[in-house]
Write an enzyme that holds these catalytic residues in place. Sequence first.
Site, PDB file in Angstrom:
ATOM      1  N   SER A 173      -0.864  -6.535   0.349  1.00 21.62           N
ATOM      2  CA  SER A 173       0.287  -5.889  -0.265  1.00 21.62           C
ATOM      3  C   SER A 173       1.503  -6.251   0.576  1.00 21.62           C
ATOM      4  O   SER A 173       1.653  -7.416   0.961  1.00 21.62           O
ATOM      5  CB  SER A 173       0.055  -4.377  -0.350  1.00 21.62           C
ATOM      6  OG  SER A 173       1.125  -3.734  -1.006  1.00 21.62           O
ATOM      7  N   HIS A 200      -0.685  -7.009  -4.458  1.00 23.63           N
ATOM      8  CA  HIS A 200       0.149  -6.079  -5.219  1.00 23.63           C
ATOM      9  C   HIS A 200       1.490  -6.724  -5.564  1.00 23.63           C
ATOM     10  O   HIS A 200       2.276  -7.047  -4.674  1.00 23.63           O
ATOM     11  CB  HIS A 200       0.406  -4.808  -4.416  1.00 23.63           C
ATOM     12  CG  HIS A 200      -0.842  -4.049  -4.087  1.00 23.63           C
ATOM     13  ND1 HIS A 200      -0.902  -3.118  -3.078  1.00 23.63           N
ATOM     14  CD2 HIS A 200      -2.083  -4.080  -4.638  1.00 23.63           C
ATOM     15  CE1 HIS A 200      -2.123  -2.612  -3.010  1.00 23.63           C
ATOM     16  NE2 HIS A 200      -2.856  -3.188  -3.946  1.00 23.63           N
ATOM     17  N   ASP A 291      -5.491   1.021  -0.297  1.00 24.52           N
ATOM     18  CA  ASP A 291      -6.243   0.137  -1.180  1.00 24.52           C
ATOM     19  C   ASP A 291      -7.002  -0.911  -0.373  1.00 24.52           C
ATOM     20  O   ASP A 291      -6.443  -1.560   0.514  1.00 24.52           O
ATOM     21  CB  ASP A 291      -5.284  -0.548  -2.161  1.00 24.52           C
ATOM     22  CG  ASP A 291      -6.011  -1.238  -3.300  1.00 24.52           C
ATOM     23  OD1 ASP A 291      -7.162  -0.879  -3.583  1.00 24.52           O
ATOM     24  OD2 ASP A 291      -5.407  -2.136  -3.928  1.00 24.52           O
TER      25      ASP A 291
END
Length: 354
Positions: A173, A200, A291
């Site tokens: 991310s 992401h 995540d």
Amino acid sequence: MNPASPKRSAIRVVVVDDSDICCEVLTEQLEADGDIQVVGTAHNGRTALARLAATKPDVVTVDLNMPGMNGLALIEAIMVDDPRPILVVTGLDAKDRDLAVAATARGALELVNKARAQDEQASAALRASVRRLATVAVNRVTPTASQPVMGSTWPTPHAADQPYTPIVGFGSSAGGPQALFEILTALPSDLPAAIAITHHLPADFGSAFARLLRSQVHFDVEVAHEPIVPSPGLLVLAPGGMDLVLEAGSLRAHRPATTALLCPSVDVLLTSLAAAPGAHVGVVLSGLGLDGSAGLAAMLAAGKLTIVQHRASAAVWGMPRAALPSALEVLDTAAIGDAIVRWVRERARLRGHR
């Protein structure tokens, strides 16, 4: 309506854009709720660096197309001299999006589209990004020695895994693309494994991310519009706004659950690798939030190789820190590539391939 004065604890932002009108619009949008204060504006990179030194903002918004020192050069300078959260505010055409995704490989943490002055939904999304980034500690990335946390005792190969192409699943991310591109460009083109990436990004930047990968790495980059059978030398992405899973021997795009907060989900990919036969690898890189932690735990329990990026080389330590309890290896970016090569080549020899 703007409040008369911002709160004392307001998030401090510097806006960098070569357009006076854009600076005015962004300032109005950012300050609309009273918890964000624009403490300076700049029309080029050189002026921006002076503003940052004087104001020490919590977040910097950056336009990329500027005269002189452009946005990409500015981002690189910030990350070297005084790292702090950077939000790229970009135009809507393909060239702008390509530049914006390239900016994430230089250190930008998030991307948003420029919003029209009266677009309340987009303005709210802009403020939400700034609030999120204001909580992030951005590390100055430095190389460090590899540091295994569990004695580097790798799982024993399973005979049932031997017919299957190993898949290296990367999850990242904010701050992750820098590490991701360093690892991918160092991996050999004859790596006997496939690669799957969950990073992401807003859904409308997915195609730009695929184009950037094709221009930078020596693997065949495919987007899983249809199921793709993993094979050595293949790198697979989900289409924008979709998750990526290994299912029935193919990498496939799945619509995310209606309750999903992040897409594509790192947990979804890694959990599918854990459940599938094959000597797969899970790698969690720089990023915000949790995540990847559940997915890496599932891979560890299933006897796969689990790797987390070392704190000293991760721009944002959130995702690696959350996944740390499930890591067999905690490594800097250079050492991650070496570990992947060693793991997949050893298992390729077991399958009788050379």
